[in-house]
Structures are given as structure tokens and as C-alpha cells.
Design a protein around this motif. Structure first.
Motif, mmCIF file in Angstrom:
data_model
loop_
_atom_site.group_PDB
_atom_site.id
_atom_site.type_symbol
_atom_site.label_atom_id
_atom_site.label_comp_id
_atom_site.label_asym_id
_atom_site.label_seq_id
_atom_site.Cartn_x
_atom_site.Cartn_y
_atom_site.Cartn_z
ATOM 1 N N ALA A 125 0.849 -1.191 0.000
ATOM 2 C CA ALA A 125 0.000 0.000 0.000
ATOM 3 C C ALA A 125 0.884 1.240 0.000
ATOM 4 N N VAL A 126 0.787 2.022 -1.066
ATOM 5 C CA VAL A 126 1.614 3.222 -1.190
ATOM 6 C C VAL A 126 0.909 4.377 -0.475
ATOM 7 N N VAL A 127 1.507 4.840 0.613
ATOM 8 C CA VAL A 127 0.903 5.897 1.433
ATOM 9 C C VAL A 127 1.804 7.127 1.498
ATOM 10 N N VAL A 148 -1.912 7.704 8.179
ATOM 11 C CA VAL A 148 -2.125 6.770 9.286
ATOM 12 C C VAL A 148 -3.428 6.010 9.116
ATOM 13 N N GLU A 149 -4.513 6.744 8.846
ATOM 14 C CA GLU A 149 -5.818 6.102 8.713
ATOM 15 C C GLU A 149 -5.856 5.148 7.518
ATOM 16 N N CYS A 150 -5.269 5.578 6.397
ATOM 17 C CA CYS A 150 -5.274 4.729 5.200
ATOM 18 C C CYS A 150 -4.360 3.512 5.372
ATOM 19 N N ALA A 151 -3.236 3.701 6.064
ATOM 20 C CA ALA A 151 -2.342 2.576 6.318
ATOM 21 C C ALA A 151 -3.016 1.528 7.196
ATOM 22 N N ARG A 152 -3.725 2.005 8.201
ATOM 23 C CA ARG A 152 -4.431 1.079 9.087
ATOM 24 C C ARG A 152 -5.510 0.297 8.315
ATOM 25 N N ALA A 153 -6.240 1.005 7.460
ATOM 26 C CA ALA A 153 -7.275 0.347 6.659
ATOM 27 C C ALA A 153 -6.659 -0.629 5.666
ATOM 28 N N ALA A 154 -5.522 -0.248 5.082
ATOM 29 C CA ALA A 154 -4.852 -1.132 4.132
ATOM 30 C C ALA A 154 -4.405 -2.427 4.796
ATOM 31 N N LYS A 155 -3.909 -2.302 6.010
ATOM 32 C CA LYS A 155 -3.513 -3.500 6.758
ATOM 33 C C LYS A 155 -4.720 -4.405 6.984
ATOM 34 N N LEU A 159 3.889 -1.308 3.583
ATOM 35 C CA LEU A 159 3.585 0.073 3.241
ATOM 36 C C LEU A 159 4.763 0.661 2.479
ATOM 37 N N ALA A 160 4.482 1.651 1.637
ATOM 38 C CA ALA A 160 5.544 2.326 0.906
ATOM 39 C C ALA A 160 5.420 3.825 1.095
ATOM 40 N N VAL A 161 6.555 4.472 1.397
ATOM 41 C CA VAL A 161 6.632 5.925 1.493
ATOM 42 C C VAL A 161 7.755 6.390 0.574
ATOM 43 N N ALA A 162 7.787 7.694 0.295
ATOM 44 C CA ALA A 162 8.842 8.235 -0.552
ATOM 45 C C ALA A 162 10.002 8.770 0.269
ATOM 46 N N LEU A 163 9.712 9.159 1.521
ATOM 47 C CA LEU A 163 10.699 9.782 2.392
ATOM 48 C C LEU A 163 10.711 9.080 3.743
ATOM 49 N N ALA A 164 11.873 8.944 4.328
ATOM 50 C CA ALA A 164 11.972 8.284 5.633
ATOM 51 C C ALA A 164 11.112 8.993 6.669
ATOM 52 N N GLU A 165 11.081 10.332 6.620
ATOM 53 C CA GLU A 165 10.325 11.077 7.621
ATOM 54 C C GLU A 165 8.824 10.841 7.512
ATOM 55 N N GLU A 166 8.341 10.423 6.332
ATOM 56 C CA GLU A 166 6.920 10.118 6.183
ATOM 57 C C GLU A 166 6.513 8.905 7.018
ATOM 58 N N ILE A 212 5.040 4.740 12.367
ATOM 59 C CA ILE A 212 5.708 4.012 13.448
ATOM 60 C C ILE A 212 5.107 4.397 14.794
ATOM 61 N N GLN A 213 4.878 5.696 14.986
ATOM 62 C CA GLN A 213 4.322 6.175 16.258
ATOM 63 C C GLN A 213 2.937 5.590 16.526
ATOM 64 N N GLU A 214 2.172 5.363 15.479
ATOM 65 C CA GLU A 214 0.823 4.815 15.625
ATOM 66 C C GLU A 214 0.796 3.295 15.590
ATOM 67 N N ASN A 215 1.967 2.684 15.543
ATOM 68 C CA ASN A 215 2.081 1.222 15.620
ATOM 69 C C ASN A 215 1.219 0.511 14.573
ATOM 70 N N ILE A 216 1.350 0.945 13.334
ATOM 71 C CA ILE A 216 0.585 0.298 12.262
ATOM 72 C C ILE A 216 0.964 -1.178 12.146
ATOM 73 N N GLY A 217 2.248 -1.472 12.310
ATOM 74 C CA GLY A 217 2.651 -2.879 12.383
ATOM 75 C C GLY A 217 2.939 -3.560 11.063
ATOM 76 N N LEU A 218 3.164 -2.809 10.001
ATOM 77 C CA LEU A 218 3.577 -3.394 8.728
ATOM 78 C C LEU A 218 4.986 -2.913 8.396
ATOM 79 N N PRO A 219 5.787 -3.745 7.724
ATOM 80 C CA PRO A 219 7.092 -3.252 7.274
ATOM 81 C C PRO A 219 6.905 -2.097 6.287
ATOM 82 N N ILE A 220 7.874 -1.197 6.268
ATOM 83 C CA ILE A 220 7.767 0.007 5.447
ATOM 84 C C ILE A 220 8.986 0.133 4.548
ATOM 85 N N ILE A 221 8.733 0.249 3.251
ATOM 86 C CA ILE A 221 9.796 0.451 2.278
ATOM 87 C C ILE A 221 9.822 1.920 1.872
#
Length: 389
Positions: free
Chosen positions: A33-35, A45-52, A59-66, A71-80
Motif C-alpha cells: 500500500a503506497v501511502v 495513518v488512517e489509510c495505512a491502518r485500513a490497508a492492513k 507500506l511504501a513511502v517516498a521519504l523516511a520522515e513520512e 511508526i508512532q501509531e504502531n501500524i505494524g507493517l514493514p515500510i519500504i
């Protein structure tokens, strides 16, 4: 929420879009899921949780800071991280346990050093430029240098390899097929050197039109949010439902006479007695000024739903619409549909994009923080949605 201008995000639609995509690829293929960019403006956060919840494997982000709020919301999926990271971003990636994209020996060596400092190991994905001409490994020699460095770095593990199709949304797939052939060549070299990474190439268009190139994972971006990458993909293969709707409040209703003009520059002059509604949304909210005298909104009354054309220039905070032909009573405080469907009327991001000479991606991203996101699971449990904090 004070002003009744807001975006409703239908997470149930997002989940169904993911499930429909999964049905078009082999069972063993995962959905990434590209977020990035705050989930294309929908709320990461909301879309990542729903995607899980819908079965996404990563999950995929473009920037590390994204990734920080994820991480803070403990989505619980690996992130590329699918974009290039500088050293500060790579250090953050190590701290957060992310899987960065790399394509140079220098970045691999830096990750080795950063991982050693933090007493951890870092998984990476090698990026290959097979025809996008953006970022990535472009030759056997460059790959050989990366392989040599990977072999020397015990704290950096090759988790995956990927490329990105430039024209998978075109009717003619020759360019994408050529890219895939180059990609397979690089994979063969990696396998000859003992590497067995996860493989991913398909974006949204590839997921729809090129499921044979899905490999271990596909990266589902714009189509997760309900829009096709172009009109040339097979829309029957993966049914999609838009996730975002935008609404705005009418702040004033008045009648003007023939010869009176509307808005900055007087770019609209009434040719008839005209009923005008002022709507509380403008380019300060991300509603494109190019819609001036060209766009439309949907006004709904007890007589049904009606298109109301924009008249005059879109202002920073307000936009005027012609409601002369709207049946039924329209009054201050009513809410109009800026983006979405009401009854048999539809204003889509594609419709707006065509007027503005852009793409649906930009239209969705343009609605900014002045437009609060309200979330709904579309299951009837919380019909009012949940306002973003």
C-alpha cells in the motif's frame, strides 16, 4: 470542525479497492500500500491502518520522515522507502527499522556504518532504472559494484529488488515489456551471485494490466484511492471506487441582474437574472484557480441534485456558482458537493484534472490542511465518521 468545508474519506472503499486488486494478481503476490505524500492527501495513518485490515503486506513511502507517524501509531507493517534517501534520511531509516531503496555502493556502505553504530541490521531494496531514467542501477557494472559492497557489509541485507514502469498505463505495452526484460536480466545476475530477494515491478497500472509481471509484490498507489492511472487501462479488470469526497458550505445566496459582473477581474457578466451562491472553498484550500468559469459543483435540494457552474474567478477562500437552474430551495448553510457523486451527478478528480490540464493525483493532493478529513468505514457503524485530530 467549524466551517462546513471538509473531505470525507471512505475507508471501506479503500479496503475494497485493495481486495479487488488482490483478486487480479496471483494468490502468493502481496499488495504494498503506497501511502506516500500523506496517502495522496487522504491521511497516511488512517489509510495505512485500513490497508492492513484489507490484507496489505507492506507500506511504501517516498521519504523516511513520512514513516514517523506510521511508526508512532504502531501500524505494524514493514515500510519500504521507494525514493532516494540522503545520509540523514538513511540514518533515520536505520533508527526506525525501515527498508530503504539504495542503488549506489556509497549508500550501502553508509548503512553498514549506521547500522553498526546502532547495533542493528538494515534490510534494503535495490532499485533498477530500466527505462524511467529517474533513479536506479543502469548497468551490469553498477550492479556488480553494489553486489561487491553488499557482500562486504554484514549488517545490510538485500530484502528486495524493484523497478518502476514508465508507460504501463499506455495501451501499447512495448516499453513496459522492454523494461521488464531488462529487469529480469539484473535479477538473473543477482541469483548467479547467490541472492534471492523479493521482486516487485508493477505499479497501479501494472497491477491492472500486467498481472503477469506481479512477481512477489505489487505497489498499489493511485488506484488504492479509487482512480485509474489513465483511460487506457482495462477498467473492468479491477473495479475501483473513489475514496475521497469534498464538500463545502454555502455562505451567501443572492440574485444579480443582467450586466452585473462576478468576482475579481469581472470575468463573468450575467446575461440574465442570475441566482448566485457563494461557496466556502477556494485556492487557499487547494481548489484550483483554473476552474474559474469552467468547473462545476453539485447542489442537492429536495428536488434532486443539480450541476451548478462556477462563475467568475475562484478566490482564495470562496467560489461563486450559478444556481439559477437548480430546482428547489437553496439557502445559506447548505452543503454542496465539490468532489464526489450525488444522485446521478458526478464531479470526479479526473473531471477536474481535465479542466486544469493535470492528473487526478494532483487534484487529490491539492486539498490541503484547511480541509479537515473525516473518516468513515462505510459499514454504518459510525455514519458521522471520525474527525482527524
Amino acid at each position: 470542525m467549524y466551517r462546513k468545508t471538509f473531505a470525507r474519506i471512505h475507508l471501506g472503499n479503500l479496503k475494497q479497492n485493495i481486495r479487488n486488486a488482490a483478486g487480479n494478481v496471483p494468490d502468493a503476490c502481496g499488495i504494498v500500500a503506497v501511502v506516500k505524500a500523506n496517502a495522496y492527501g487522504h491521511g497516511a495513518v488512517e489509510c495505512a491502518r485500513a490497508a492492513k485490515q484489507a490484507g496489505a503486506c507492506m507500506l511504501a513511502v517516498a521519504l523516511a520522515e513520512e514513516a514517523v507517524p506510521l511508526i508512532q501509531e504502531n501500524i505494524g507493517l514493514p515500510i519500504i522507502i521507494i525514493g532516494r534517501s540522503n545520509h540523514e534520511q538513511l540514518r533515520l531509516a536505520v533508527e526506525l527499522g525501515l527498508q530503504p531503496c539504495v542503488f549506489t555502493p556509497d549508500d550501502i556502505a553508509f548503512l553498514q556504518e549506521a547500522s553498526a553504530e546502532q547495533g542493528t541490521k538494515t534490510k534494503v531494496h535495490l532499485k533498477f532504472d530500466t527505462g524511467m531514467c529517474r533513479i536506479g542501477i543502469r548497468s551490469d557494472q553498477e550492479l556488480g559494484e553494489c553486489i561487491k559492497t553488499l557482500n562486504a557489509c554484514d549488517r545490510v541485507g538485500l530484502e528486495g529488488v524493484f523497478t518502476h514502469f514508465a508507460n504501463s498505463d499506455a495501451k501499447n505495452k512495448d516499453h513496459a515489456i522492454g523494461q521488464h526484460e531488462k529487469f529480469l536480466h539484473y535479477i538473473d545476475i543477482l541469483r548467479e551471485n547467490g541472492f534471492r530477494p523479493a521482486i516487485h515491478a508493477d505499479n497501479s497500472a501494472g497491477t491492472i494490466d500486467l498481472p503477469q509481471f506481479s512477481h512477489d509484490m505489487v505497489r498499489f498507489g493511485i488506484s488504492m484511492y479509487g482512480y485509474y492511472p489513465s483511460d487506457e487501462v482495462d477498467k473492468d479488470a479491477v473495479p475501483l471506487s473513489p475514496v475521497m469526497e469534498v464538500f463545502a458550505e454555502i455562505s451567501h445566496v443572492k440574485t444579480i441582474e443582467p450586466g452585473e459582473s462576478v468576482g475579481y477581474g469581472s470575468t463573468f457578466t450575467a446575461q440574465r437574472t442570475t441566482k448566485v451562491a457563494t461557496v466556502q472553498i477556494g485556492y487557499g484550500d487547494g481548489y484550483n484557480r483554473l476552474l474559474s468559469n469552467k468547473g462545476k459543483m453539485i447542489v442537492t435540494t429536495d428536488c434532486g441534485s443539480f450541476y451548478a457552474p462556477i462563475i467568475g474567478r475562484v478566490c482564495m477562500d470562496q467560489t461563486m456558482i450559478d444556481i439559477t437552474d437548480v430546482g428547489g430551495a437553496v439557502q445559506t448553510g447548505d452543503v454542496v458537493t465539490v468532489l464526489g457523486k450525488k444522485g446521478d451527478k458526478l464531479v470526479s478528480a479526473d473531471d477536474i484534472a481535465k479542466i486544469c490540464g493535470t492528473i487526478s493525483y494532483e487534484v487529490l493532493l491539492d486539498f490541503n490542511e484547511r480541509v479537515p478529513r473525516v473518516y468513515s468505514d462505510d459499514n454504518g457503524a459510525d455514519p458521522a465518521g471520525k474527525e482527524q485530530k
